[in-house]
Motif scaffolding. Structure first.
Motif, PDB file in Angstrom:
ATOM      1  N   THR A 125      -9.189   8.237  -4.671  1.00  0.00           N
ATOM      2  CA  THR A 125      -8.785   6.920  -4.171  1.00  0.00           C
ATOM      3  C   THR A 125      -7.325   6.945  -3.727  1.00  0.00           C
ATOM      4  N   ASN A 126      -6.517   7.586  -4.574  1.00  0.00           N
ATOM      5  CA  ASN A 126      -5.098   7.670  -4.270  1.00  0.00           C
ATOM      6  C   ASN A 126      -4.820   8.477  -2.999  1.00  0.00           C
ATOM      7  N   ILE A 177     -12.209  10.352  -9.428  1.00  0.00           N
ATOM      8  CA  ILE A 177     -12.367   9.142  -8.604  1.00  0.00           C
ATOM      9  C   ILE A 177     -11.011   8.510  -8.303  1.00  0.00           C
ATOM     10  N   PHE A 178     -10.183   8.375  -9.351  1.00  0.00           N
ATOM     11  CA  PHE A 178      -8.875   7.753  -9.153  1.00  0.00           C
ATOM     12  C   PHE A 178      -8.004   8.604  -8.222  1.00  0.00           C
ATOM     13  N   GLU A 179      -8.076   9.915  -8.415  1.00  0.00           N
ATOM     14  CA  GLU A 179      -7.249  10.805  -7.607  1.00  0.00           C
ATOM     15  C   GLU A 179      -7.656  10.720  -6.139  1.00  0.00           C
ATOM     16  N   PHE A 181      -6.707   6.472   0.100  1.00  0.00           N
ATOM     17  CA  PHE A 181      -6.374   5.076   0.426  1.00  0.00           C
ATOM     18  C   PHE A 181      -5.101   4.565  -0.260  1.00  0.00           C
ATOM     19  N   GLY A 182      -4.293   5.461  -0.761  1.00  0.00           N
ATOM     20  CA  GLY A 182      -2.994   5.049  -1.298  1.00  0.00           C
ATOM     21  C   GLY A 182      -3.031   4.305  -2.614  1.00  0.00           C
ATOM     22  N   GLY A 183      -4.135   4.422  -3.369  1.00  0.00           N
ATOM     23  CA  GLY A 183      -4.089   3.862  -4.724  1.00  0.00           C
ATOM     24  C   GLY A 183      -5.158   2.837  -5.069  1.00  0.00           C
ATOM     25  N   PHE A 184      -5.847   2.283  -4.051  1.00  0.00           N
ATOM     26  CA  PHE A 184      -6.899   1.304  -4.355  1.00  0.00           C
ATOM     27  C   PHE A 184      -7.851   1.175  -3.177  1.00  0.00           C
ATOM     28  N   VAL A 185      -9.072   0.759  -3.471  1.00  0.00           N
ATOM     29  CA  VAL A 185     -10.029   0.506  -2.388  1.00  0.00           C
ATOM     30  C   VAL A 185     -10.250  -1.002  -2.293  1.00  0.00           C
ATOM     31  N   TYR A 196      -1.403   9.384  -9.392  1.00  0.00           N
ATOM     32  CA  TYR A 196      -1.824   7.995  -9.236  1.00  0.00           C
ATOM     33  C   TYR A 196      -0.602   7.152  -8.861  1.00  0.00           C
ATOM     34  N   ASN A 197      -0.808   6.196  -7.960  1.00  0.00           N
ATOM     35  CA  ASN A 197       0.276   5.294  -7.555  1.00  0.00           C
ATOM     36  C   ASN A 197       0.199   3.941  -8.234  1.00  0.00           C
ATOM     37  N   VAL A 198      -1.006   3.569  -8.654  1.00  0.00           N
ATOM     38  CA  VAL A 198      -1.244   2.213  -9.133  1.00  0.00           C
ATOM     39  C   VAL A 198      -1.870   2.279 -10.518  1.00  0.00           C
ATOM     40  N   LYS A 204       0.826  -1.201   0.000  1.00  0.00           N
ATOM     41  CA  LYS A 204       0.000   0.000   0.000  1.00  0.00           C
ATOM     42  C   LYS A 204       0.872   1.268   0.000  1.00  0.00           C
ATOM     43  N   GLY A 205       0.521   2.204  -0.876  1.00  0.00           N
ATOM     44  CA  GLY A 205       1.262   3.461  -0.933  1.00  0.00           C
ATOM     45  C   GLY A 205       2.471   3.415  -1.849  1.00  0.00           C
ATOM     46  N   PHE A 246     -11.451  -1.976  -7.728  1.00  0.00           N
ATOM     47  CA  PHE A 246     -10.543  -1.298  -6.798  1.00  0.00           C
ATOM     48  C   PHE A 246     -10.325   0.181  -7.091  1.00  0.00           C
ATOM     49  N   PHE A 247     -11.021   0.710  -8.090  1.00  0.00           N
ATOM     50  CA  PHE A 247     -10.826   2.097  -8.531  1.00  0.00           C
ATOM     51  C   PHE A 247      -9.365   2.382  -8.888  1.00  0.00           C
ATOM     52  N   ILE A 248      -8.799   1.465  -9.635  1.00  0.00           N
ATOM     53  CA  ILE A 248      -7.427   1.638 -10.120  1.00  0.00           C
ATOM     54  C   ILE A 248      -7.510   2.042 -11.594  1.00  0.00           C
TER      55      ILE A 248
END
Lengths: 452, 407
Positions: B104-105, B100-102, B108-112, A376-378, A329-330, A350-352
């Motif tokens: 989420t990031n 939404i993606f932003e 929650f650090g990039g994903f739910v 974005y990280n992912v 995470k992160g 996962f909203f990725i």
């Protein structure tokens, strides 16, 4: 006096002088003149000069524009060596591993040639990547050709597909032509891009020049020989990051298992009944041809495909994926899937943000930009990012693959991940257990050639 | 034109290749009509709803022995007739998805991974953008192709669809054509348009006299060096132009991997003539248009001046050497034929080529009307009479020139 003119990817030779032309020049009865591939223009000139024949060449129609270097590339030792090797003939292929900065080698050459340049790339992602690099290093007018744009500039970036379609149009507009991922070039259609071009300076870049079909034999004629080669093992540690591969095996659930067995028995029975053994790509191709007419063959082929899909998209993979995500995470993570469907499922679950070939261009550009900037990280993607594109600043890659891994791809990917301070980059592969009988040895190639 | 993988062909005598055209019989019409009905009923719905209905019909069709490539071919043609709601939605949805993606990031650090996290993101975004939560979820999905809303469908009858399918199939076969021969009989105007298109597509031709009219051999610049498939798609594009001709016959060399040695392709022959035209859509004959006002006004005045000589516009082309000459007019009186060609303001190069062509003509009576400003042009041929004009062509001058041929 002879007159040399560019016409539709060829050079037309007009004039009254009777000559014994070399083999690559052909008489064209349709226009009562001689003709050769545009790529032979310089050989033709040499021939005429050595025979003291006067000629007037109206071949090039170069784009107007300026070219100024605003940021110099600082090169590593091996990059210098590569450029020196290429510069002898100003033709040829440079082979270095992905992540070894082959784009910078090309930029350094552009910076001293300072001529109208065409860059041929396989994907729109690579087109964007080249675009931002060129904008960073040079002040010039850049044209983009492909993915909806159709614009010629002093430096033009074009996809192989567009270059094939527009070969006649671009053939006399550039003095320098760069083929990125040059292993695509020898295929039946794409090779015409090189043959129909009069560009004297040619550079090919790739990490993997050899082709299974043997067509790499054509390189000397199309771009030139391999002039420089550096392997991964010569570079690890010094220039490329250390990485670690971790494999997770998952099982199909009962429902999936049942379906998988059902489909598997269909194609297995078909193969047995007909005494078919799929031993080569050709056998498989014949099978596909046959499926056009033979209903049973089609059923078998569909079943084979379905079984594969089940193995690839096993629901347990999502559970493992969740665990891995939680652990990192992160951090900067890229997830790779085989199918668009799974990429989309992961994206909406996962909203990725996702990148597949179905993603609208505007969103793709925005997503790449935001990923680079760290908004974005992912990222989840279905294969489109595989080739050549710099995986931007990620230290974790997760591959949701089928039952067989593609070692070469894993290696390449591993090398370009960028580890965080005092940490090794991590490469995860999630594999479905117990589905390995699905045509093990040829699966990989077939998948690449015929599906998605 | 269809994707190559939907091409349906048969090979005869190991030598000939032929597409499996859809006959205009009841069972094919039934399938075409059923498909069209699904498309018509899909207006106002989403692509995924349409796809679902089509999938059902396809299963049924396969059950009843229809070839799936035929089915998919019809579907491909119908898909092109769909109209979708404007793309403005897409841009909006890209913005909202980015939000939404932003979020989420950021949160929650990039994903739910949990449902509560997902709800939290949706509620944040909906508050920020002033939308309700259902809208946000809806828009998130809306960029996908299958979520597109269908606005309209360009109507077509079952019979028209089958004919369109056949033409597309023929064109798809030609994608892999290496050399194309067209034997045709047509007016000068039709030929002119055909050749204009051939040239525009970067193809080359040789014209030769044939029993029925003219045979054109068509390929591309590189073909003389190597026979390649590069020009097939372009050749396919010229087929609709020849369908309305008073006579046509296609002969083509097609490369195919079918029944060939492993990995190699083999060359087959393809032949088809106007007798098969019922299979294809009907194209209207071209309306004549004048190249210039000069020609138009001359034609109108000349008709009223004299009844003796009959004036024909854009007569059939004349073959000269390896190319073709299409004169502007033909004048006929009893068994005397005189062609009239008007040369106006053109580039020097064009003029040079034109005169070259005319010099190659043999045993043809020709009046050349040349604009004064072009200066003196001499052609040493007793069958060619040169007259000059200034702004308009005088019918009187033409009649005077015609007298030389009457003797």
């Amino acid at each position: 006096m002879l007159e040399l003119k560019y016409s539709g990817g060829t050079i037309i030779i007009k004039g009254d002088i009777k000559l014994n032309f070399p083999d690559f020049v052909y008489y064209d009865p349709r226009i009562d003149c001689y003709r050769c591939y545009a790529s032979k223009f310089f050989e033709l000139e040499e021939f005429l000069k050595s025979n003291n024949i006067k000629y007037d060449a109206k071949v090039f129609d170069l784009p107007q524009g300026h070219f100024e270097v605003i940021k110099h590339v600082s090169l590593r030792d091996y990059q210098y060596e590569a450029i020196e090797a290429w510069d002898k003939e100003k033709r040829g292929i440079i082979v270095v591993p992905t992540g070894a900065g082959k784009t910078y080698i090309a930029l350094a050459i552009m910076a001293y040639l300072k001529v109208p340049t065409l860059i041929v790339v396989p994907t729109l992602e690579l087109m964007e990547q080249w675009y931002s690099r060129i904008k960073e290093h040079f002040r010039t007018n850049i044209g983009l050709f492909g993915g909806g744009s159709k614009e010629l500039g002093y430096v033009t970036i074009i996809t192989y597909d567009s270059a094939y379609i527009n070969a006649e149009l671009i053939g006399n507009k550039f003095l320098f032509i760069i083929f990125d991922e040059v292993h695509h070039l020898p295929s039946e259609g794409f090779r015409q891009i090189a043959l129909l071009s009069a560009s004297p300076y040619r550079l090919g870049l790739t990490a993997t020049p050899e082709r299974e079909d043997g067509l790499h034999e054509l390189y000397p004629e199309l771009v030139g020989e391999v002039v420089y080669r550096k392997s991964i093992s010569e570079m690890t540690g010094k220039y490329l990051a250390p990485f670690e591969i971790l494999r997770y095996y998952v099982s199909l659930n009962d429902e999936e298992k049942e379906k998988y067995e059902k489909y598997r028995s269909i194609f297995k029975k078909f193969f047995e009944d007909n005494g078919i053994q799929i031993k080569s790509l050709d056998d498989f191709y014949q099978m596909i041809l046959r499926s056009g007419k033979d209903k049973k063959a089609r059923e078998a082929l569909l079943a084979w495909n379905e079984a594969r899909k089940i193995a690839l998209n096993a629901s347990a993979k999502i559970e493992v994926l969740k665990e891995i995500l939680q652990e990192h995470k992160g951090e900067r993570i890229i997830i790779f899937t085989e199918h668009n469907k799974l990429a989309r499922e992961i994206s909406s679950k996962f909203f990725i943000p996702e990148i597949t070939y179905k993603t609208p261009e505007k969103e793709r550009i925005l997503t790449m930009e935001r990923f680079r900037k760290g908004i974005y990280n992912v990222l989840v993607t279905s294969k489109v990012l595989e080739e050549g594109v710099d995986v931007p600043e990620a230290n974790v890659a997760i591959i949701l693959s089928g039952s067989g891994s593609r070692r070469e791809f894993m290696q390449r990917l591993g090398r370009i991940l960028r580890p965080k301070a005092n940490k090794t980059a991590k490469l995860y592969e999630i594999i479905t257990k117990g589905t390995t009988e699905v045509n093990v040895s040829y699966r990989r190639r077939i998948r690449e050639e015929y599906f998605d | 034109m269809l994707p190559s993988e939907l091409l349906r062909i048969k090979i005869y005598n190991n030598e000939y290749i032929k597409p499996l055209f859809a006959e205009l019989k009841d069972e094919n019409l039934f399938l075409a009509d059923s498909l069209i009905k699904i498309y018509e009923e899909s207006i106002g719905k989403r692509v995924k709803d349409l796809e679902e209905k089509i999938k059902e019909l396809e299963l049924f069709a396969e059950e009843y022995g229809y070839d799936f490539k035929f089915f998919r071919g019809l579907k491909t043609l119908l898909d092109r007739r769909l109209l979708f709601e404007e793309d403005i939605d897409v841009i909006d949805s890209i913005r909202i998805r980015a939000e939404i993606f932003e979020t989420t990031n950021r949160l929650f650090g990039g994903f739910v991974l949990r449902e509560e996290e997902k709800r939290k993101v949706i509620s944040e975004v909906s508050k920020k953008l002033n939308l309700n939560q259902e809208q946000v979820e809806e828009i998130f999905k809306s960029i996908y192709e299958e979520e597109k809303k269908i606005k309209g469908f360009e109507k077509i009858s079952g019979e028209e669809l089958l004919k369109l399918y056949n033409l597309s199939l023929l064109q798809t076969l030609l994608f892999r054509c290496k050399k194309l021969f067209l034997d045709v009989k047509a007016t000068g105007y039709e030929i002119r348009r055909l050749l204009w298109n051939v040239k525009k597509l970067g193809l080359l031709y040789i014209a030769e006299k044939s029993f029925n009219g003219i045979t054109f051999t068509i390929d591309g610049p590189v073909s003389v060096i190597k026979q390649i498939e590069r020009y097939g798609t372009r050749m396919a594009k010229i087929i609709p132009l020849i369908l309305p001709f008073s006579y046509w016959k296609i002969f083509a060399y097609i490369s195919s991997k079918l029944r060939a040695k492993k990995g190699k392709s083999k060359i087959y022959k393809f032949v088809m003539s106007k007798e098969s035209e019922k299979l294809f859509p009907k194209y209207e004959k071209l309306e004549l248009e004048y190249d210039s006002d000069l020609e138009e006004s001359f034609a109108k005045r000349f008709v009223t001046v004299t009844g003796e000589w009959k004036l024909i516009r854009e007569p059939e082309p004349i073959i000269s050497g390896k190319t073709i000459f299409i004169p502007d007019f033909l004048l006929i009186k009893d068994d005397i034929k005189v062609y009239l060609e008007i040369i106006g303001f053109w580039t020097e190069d064009y003029l040079k080529r034109k005169i070259e062509k005319i010099k190659q003509l043999k045993d043809i009576n020709l009046i050349l009307a040349i604009d004064y400003s072009l200066g003196d042009i001499k052609i040493d041929d007793p069958n060619i009479v040169i007259i000059k004009y200034d702004k308009t062509i005088s019918s009187f001058d033409i009649i005077k020139a015609l007298r030389k041929f009457e003797k």
